[in-house]
Scaffold this active site. Structure first.
Site, PDB file in Angstrom:
ATOM      1  N   ASP A  24     -30.231  24.858  47.644  1.00  7.77           N
ATOM      2  CA  ASP A  24     -30.634  26.102  46.991  1.00  7.77           C
ATOM      3  C   ASP A  24     -31.845  25.812  46.107  1.00  7.77           C
ATOM      4  O   ASP A  24     -31.902  24.775  45.450  1.00  7.77           O
ATOM      5  CB  ASP A  24     -29.461  26.605  46.144  1.00  7.77           C
ATOM      6  CG  ASP A  24     -29.781  27.896  45.417  1.00  7.77           C
ATOM      7  OD1 ASP A  24     -30.723  28.591  45.832  1.00  7.77           O
ATOM      8  OD2 ASP A  24     -29.073  28.203  44.427  1.00  7.77           O
ATOM      9  N   ASN A  26     -33.289  28.591  44.143  1.00  6.94           N
ATOM     10  CA  ASN A  26     -33.492  29.617  43.110  1.00  6.94           C
ATOM     11  C   ASN A  26     -32.236  29.936  42.298  1.00  6.94           C
ATOM     12  O   ASN A  26     -32.174  30.954  41.607  1.00  6.94           O
ATOM     13  CB  ASN A  26     -34.053  30.903  43.742  1.00  6.94           C
ATOM     14  CG  ASN A  26     -33.107  31.473  44.788  1.00  6.94           C
ATOM     15  OD1 ASN A  26     -32.020  30.918  45.011  1.00  6.94           O
ATOM     16  ND2 ASN A  26     -33.487  32.558  45.425  1.00  6.94           N
ATOM     17  N   ASP A  28     -29.279  30.964  43.114  1.00  6.55           N
ATOM     18  CA  ASP A  28     -28.327  32.033  43.475  1.00  6.55           C
ATOM     19  C   ASP A  28     -27.077  31.489  44.179  1.00  6.55           C
ATOM     20  O   ASP A  28     -26.223  32.255  44.624  1.00  6.55           O
ATOM     21  CB  ASP A  28     -29.005  33.120  44.324  1.00  6.55           C
ATOM     22  CG  ASP A  28     -29.434  32.611  45.697  1.00  6.55           C
ATOM     23  OD1 ASP A  28     -29.249  31.400  45.977  1.00  6.55           O
ATOM     24  OD2 ASP A  28     -29.956  33.417  46.489  1.00  6.55           O
ATOM     25  N   ASP A  32     -31.530  27.806  50.824  1.00  5.82           N
ATOM     26  CA  ASP A  32     -32.631  28.659  51.289  1.00  5.82           C
ATOM     27  C   ASP A  32     -33.758  27.813  51.885  1.00  5.82           C
ATOM     28  O   ASP A  32     -33.709  26.579  51.850  1.00  5.82           O
ATOM     29  CB  ASP A  32     -33.147  29.555  50.146  1.00  5.82           C
ATOM     30  CG  ASP A  32     -33.415  28.760  48.878  1.00  5.82           C
ATOM     31  OD1 ASP A  32     -33.959  27.642  48.986  1.00  5.82           O
ATOM     32  OD2 ASP A  32     -33.077  29.246  47.772  1.00  5.82           O
ATOM     33  N   ASP A 101     -31.984  28.887  66.273  1.00  7.76           N
ATOM     34  CA  ASP A 101     -30.746  29.349  66.900  1.00  7.76           C
ATOM     35  C   ASP A 101     -31.008  30.705  67.552  1.00  7.76           C
ATOM     36  O   ASP A 101     -31.618  31.587  66.936  1.00  7.76           O
ATOM     37  CB  ASP A 101     -29.665  29.489  65.817  1.00  7.76           C
ATOM     38  CG  ASP A 101     -28.325  28.952  66.254  1.00  7.76           C
ATOM     39  OD1 ASP A 101     -27.833  29.414  67.300  1.00  7.76           O
ATOM     40  OD2 ASP A 101     -27.758  28.092  65.560  1.00  7.76           O
ATOM     41  N   ASP A 202     -26.576  30.098  71.242  1.00 10.36           N
ATOM     42  CA  ASP A 202     -25.193  30.340  70.858  1.00 10.36           C
ATOM     43  C   ASP A 202     -24.374  30.878  72.036  1.00 10.36           C
ATOM     44  O   ASP A 202     -24.804  31.842  72.695  1.00 10.36           O
ATOM     45  CB  ASP A 202     -25.220  31.377  69.720  1.00 10.36           C
ATOM     46  CG  ASP A 202     -23.908  31.510  69.000  1.00 10.36           C
ATOM     47  OD1 ASP A 202     -23.530  30.574  68.276  1.00 10.36           O
ATOM     48  OD2 ASP A 202     -23.249  32.569  69.153  1.00 10.36           O
ATOM     49  N   GLU A 257     -25.010  26.302  73.981  1.00  7.35           N
ATOM     50  CA  GLU A 257     -23.606  26.087  73.623  1.00  7.35           C
ATOM     51  C   GLU A 257     -22.764  26.725  74.727  1.00  7.35           C
ATOM     52  O   GLU A 257     -22.880  27.929  74.977  1.00  7.35           O
ATOM     53  CB  GLU A 257     -23.305  26.737  72.272  1.00  7.35           C
ATOM     54  CG  GLU A 257     -21.917  26.395  71.768  1.00  7.35           C
ATOM     55  CD  GLU A 257     -21.426  27.330  70.672  1.00  7.35           C
ATOM     56  OE1 GLU A 257     -20.599  26.913  69.857  1.00  7.35           O
ATOM     57  OE2 GLU A 257     -21.856  28.508  70.638  1.00  7.35           O
ATOM     58  N   HIS A 330     -21.304  22.618  62.465  1.00  9.98           N
ATOM     59  CA  HIS A 330     -20.849  23.583  61.459  1.00  9.98           C
ATOM     60  C   HIS A 330     -19.546  24.284  61.837  1.00  9.98           C
ATOM     61  O   HIS A 330     -19.009  25.045  61.033  1.00  9.98           O
ATOM     62  CB  HIS A 330     -21.951  24.621  61.219  1.00  9.98           C
ATOM     63  CG  HIS A 330     -22.192  25.471  62.435  1.00  9.98           C
ATOM     64  ND1 HIS A 330     -22.717  24.948  63.604  1.00  9.98           N
ATOM     65  CD2 HIS A 330     -21.956  26.775  62.690  1.00  9.98           C
ATOM     66  CE1 HIS A 330     -22.800  25.904  64.521  1.00  9.98           C
ATOM     67  NE2 HIS A 330     -22.343  27.025  63.979  1.00  9.98           N
ATOM     68  N   ASP A 331     -19.059  24.082  63.065  1.00 12.51           N
ATOM     69  CA  ASP A 331     -17.810  24.717  63.505  1.00 12.51           C
ATOM     70  C   ASP A 331     -16.652  23.736  63.570  1.00 12.51           C
ATOM     71  O   ASP A 331     -15.544  24.118  63.950  1.00 12.51           O
ATOM     72  CB  ASP A 331     -17.980  25.292  64.927  1.00 12.51           C
ATOM     73  CG  ASP A 331     -18.949  26.454  64.975  1.00 12.51           C
ATOM     74  OD1 ASP A 331     -19.059  27.178  63.970  1.00 12.51           O
ATOM     75  OD2 ASP A 331     -19.598  26.630  66.025  1.00 12.51           O
TER      76      ASP A 331
HETATM   77  C1  NOJ Z   1     -20.741  29.720  67.901  1.00 15.82           C
HETATM   78  C2  NOJ Z   1     -21.288  29.398  66.558  1.00 15.82           C
HETATM   79  O1  NOJ Z   1     -21.564  28.030  66.482  1.00 15.82           O
HETATM   80  C3  NOJ Z   1     -20.262  29.859  65.554  1.00 15.82           C
HETATM   81  O2  NOJ Z   1     -20.548  29.420  64.255  1.00 15.82           O
HETATM   82  C4  NOJ Z   1     -20.177  31.354  65.631  1.00 15.82           C
HETATM   83  O3  NOJ Z   1     -19.128  31.808  64.807  1.00 15.82           O
HETATM   84  C5  NOJ Z   1     -19.916  31.835  67.052  1.00 15.82           C
HETATM   85  N1  NOJ Z   1     -20.678  31.137  68.033  1.00 15.82           N
HETATM   86  C6  NOJ Z   1     -20.276  33.290  67.186  1.00 15.82           C
HETATM   87  O4  NOJ Z   1     -21.659  33.467  67.100  1.00 15.82           O
END
Ligand code: NOJ
Length: 563
Positions: A24, A26, A28, A32, A101, A202, A257, A330-331
């Site tokens: 971050d 700023n 918040d 960013d 993305d 995605d 993906e 991130h998932d």
């Molecule tokens: C895969 C993404 O990596 C995930 O973070 C997202 O929730 C779903 N696709 C839906 O876009």
């Protein structure tokens, strides 16, 4: 050299930034773009070549930016298009590339296309989405959403339902409609003309649905309808069209993906004669600890099963298509907590896993914080969690009578917020991520695990990653060599060779928290070896025929092959 052409994206290492949690600038509490710019020298020092930026587009953030309301504008929380242009410039001037993305299986319900589409049956945008009448007062079919409940939502305005494979604020776009495809291609061209270097796409293998949208098999109220939307009937036609209309005009890389693909499916997406994508993210390893009840039904995994998945992809893609290599994103939970040891042996096991990631055939993807050995987090209450998938599951499982204790245990192992806690930069408050209140609580272990500490310790995980990345640039065999698994059934050791012409590497990884003995199979003919990298010091003149491996030890040797 195998029969695939050499290209820059095979020889590169990718680093994924989840912008909300990176830096971050700023106060918040939300990461960013100016924050990212301020950390580019850190990434340059690490040595990565390509940055994959998770979505930074305008979004109401139902799914942290994966619900896009304007594809050609930057989310206010993240900055302006001017900031983004600066980021691209700063990356390029450091010799790095940027991939964006591309989220086009669905948009946000706040996208103007959807706002129009829902207005009336005759609206020119109606057919941009997938609308159906209900059946006998029920949804049009029994498909479940990835984020719990039905994949359909009734819209009062016209009395029809729309399809959303993810949240109800992520309506699926109708790829059967040529106008939708045109809009997507024009938007991609707009970004490519700004100078980006490619896309991560995605859930791209979900865009073609079987017409008629048949009910899924299963005895739940809602069931997984993957047979009718994974690798659907027109998927290759759509991707070849996208390639012809857009991608083929630029020297860029793409990674799709793709949920539920086998190597055989993957080759159809990435075969070099296919003109579709360059790589796919497949999920087989990510599913290794899922039981019959799915992702939240966590099961123990075994090393032979792990090796069999990795080897299958190494062997079946060899010479046919390029692999992507990742152990978290991130998932997913943090790799060191899932496949290593996030206690006493955290550093050793993180380096061991890194050795695997960087010495298989394919392009490695590092997820932010992985290079510090960041771990999963255990917040004591669901109130600290932010992820829509986790929150929806919590509610569904509570309603179904599961104990909160059991649900929290699944979240601790598999919840997506494990990966989304803010980057741990230093020991100042909120780990130097923000001067304000972070949108998601920082993992309390930041006082021990942080970038400042890692940079100052020559033996840190960070510096080990840096050396691995460097090594890859010096040895073609790491990029292009053939993979051969050794000791297939061994429950503690993962060992393999990589061979390119006369050059051969031996990689030996102890996946166990105790010492184990490695004996070189006599199928590997060599006299001696030179250590290229390892997470423990090693004696000169060691005997490669028999190695006493320490807990989570990793060693890579360049072999001298017997004449
Ligand atoms: C895969 C993404 O990596 C995930 O973070 C997202 O929730 C779903 N696709 C839906 O876009």
């Amino acid at each position: 050299m195998n029969n695939l052409n050499r290209t820059w994206w095979k020889e590169s290492v990718v680093y994924q930034i989840y912008p909300r949690s990176f830096q971050d600038s700023n106060g918040d509490g939300i990461g960013d773009i100016p924050g990212i710019i301020s950390r580019l020298d850190y990434l340059k020092k690490l040595g990565v070549d390509i940055i994959w930026l998770s979505p930074v587009y305008e979004s109401p953030n139902d799914d942290n930016g994966y619900d896009i309301s304007n594809y050609q504008s930057i989310m206010d929380d993240f900055g302006t298009i001017g900031d983004w242009e600066q980021l691209l410039y700063e990356l390029h001037s450091r010799g790095m590339k940027l991939i964006m993305d591309l989220v086009v299986n669905h948009s946000s319900d706040e996208h103007v296309w959807f706002a129009e589409s829902r207005k009336s049956l005759e609206n020119p945008y109606r057919d941009y989405y997938i609308w159906r009448d209900g059946k006998g007062g029920q949804e049009p079919n029994n498909w479940s959403s990835f984020f719990s409940g039905s994949a359909w939502e009734l819209d009062e305005v016209t009395g029809q339902y729309f399809l959303h494979l993810f949240s109800k604020k992520q309506p699926d776009l109708n790829w059967e409609n040529e106008k939708v495809r045109r809009e997507v291609y024009d938007m991609m061209t707009w970004w490519l003309d700004k100078g980006i270097d490619g896309f991560r796409m995605d859930v791209i293998n979900l865009i073609s649905k079987v017409q008629g949208l048949p009910d899924a098999a299963g005895d739940g109220t809602y069931n997984f309808g993957g047979d009718y939307f994974m690798n659907g009937p027109r998927i290759h036609e759509f991707l070849q069209e996208m390639n012809r209309e857009v991608l083929s005009k630029y020297d860029v890389m793409t990674v799709g993906e793709t949920i539920g693909v086998t190597p055989e499916d993957a080759v159809k997406y990435v075969g070099e004669d296919r003109n579709e994508l360059n790589m796919v993210f497949q999920f087989e390893l990510m599913d290794i600890d899922s039981g019959p009840g799915g992702k939240w039904n966590v099961q123990p995994w075994t090393l032979p099963a792990f090796k069999s998945i990795m080897s299958k992809w190494q062997n079946e893609m060899y010479g046919k298509g390029w692999n992507s290599l990742y152990l978290n994103n991130h998932d997913q939970p943090r790799m060191v907590s899932r496949f290593g040891n996030d206690g006493e042996l955290r550093k050793e096991s993180a380096k061991m896993l890194a050795t695997l990631l960087h010495t298989l055939q394919g392009t490695p993807y590092i997820y932010q914080g992985e290079e510090l050995g960041m771990t999963n987090v255990k917040f004591d209450s669901i109130d600290h969690y932010q992820d829509i998938e986790t929150l929806n599951m919590f509610k569904e499982y509570c309603d179904a009578g599961h104990s909160v204790h059991d649900i929290m245990a699944s979240i601790y192992s598999k919840g997506r917020d494990n990966a989304r806690t803010p980057m741990q930069w230093d020991t100042t408050s909120h780990s130097g991520f923000t001067t304000g209140a972070p949108w998601l609580t920082v993992n309390p272990n930041y006082t021990q695990i942080n970038a400042e500490e890692a940079l100052s310790d020559p033996d840190s995980i960070f510096h080990y990653y840096r050396r691995l990345i460097e090594l890859r640039k010096q040895h073609d065999v790491i990029v292009y060599g053939k993979y051969d698994l050794l000791l297939e059934q061994d429950e503690r050791i993962y060992a393999y060779t990589r061979t390119l012409g006369e050059e051969r590497l031996l990689v030996v990884l102890n996946f166990y928290e105790m010492p184990v003995t490695f004996e070189l199979p006599n199928t590997v003919v060599c006299t001696s070896g030179e250590q290229l990298i390892g997470n423990y010091e090693i004696n000169k003149g060691l005997d490669l025929q028999r190695l006493e491996l320490r807990p989570y030890e990793a060693q890579v040797f360049k072999l001298k092959i017997k004449p």
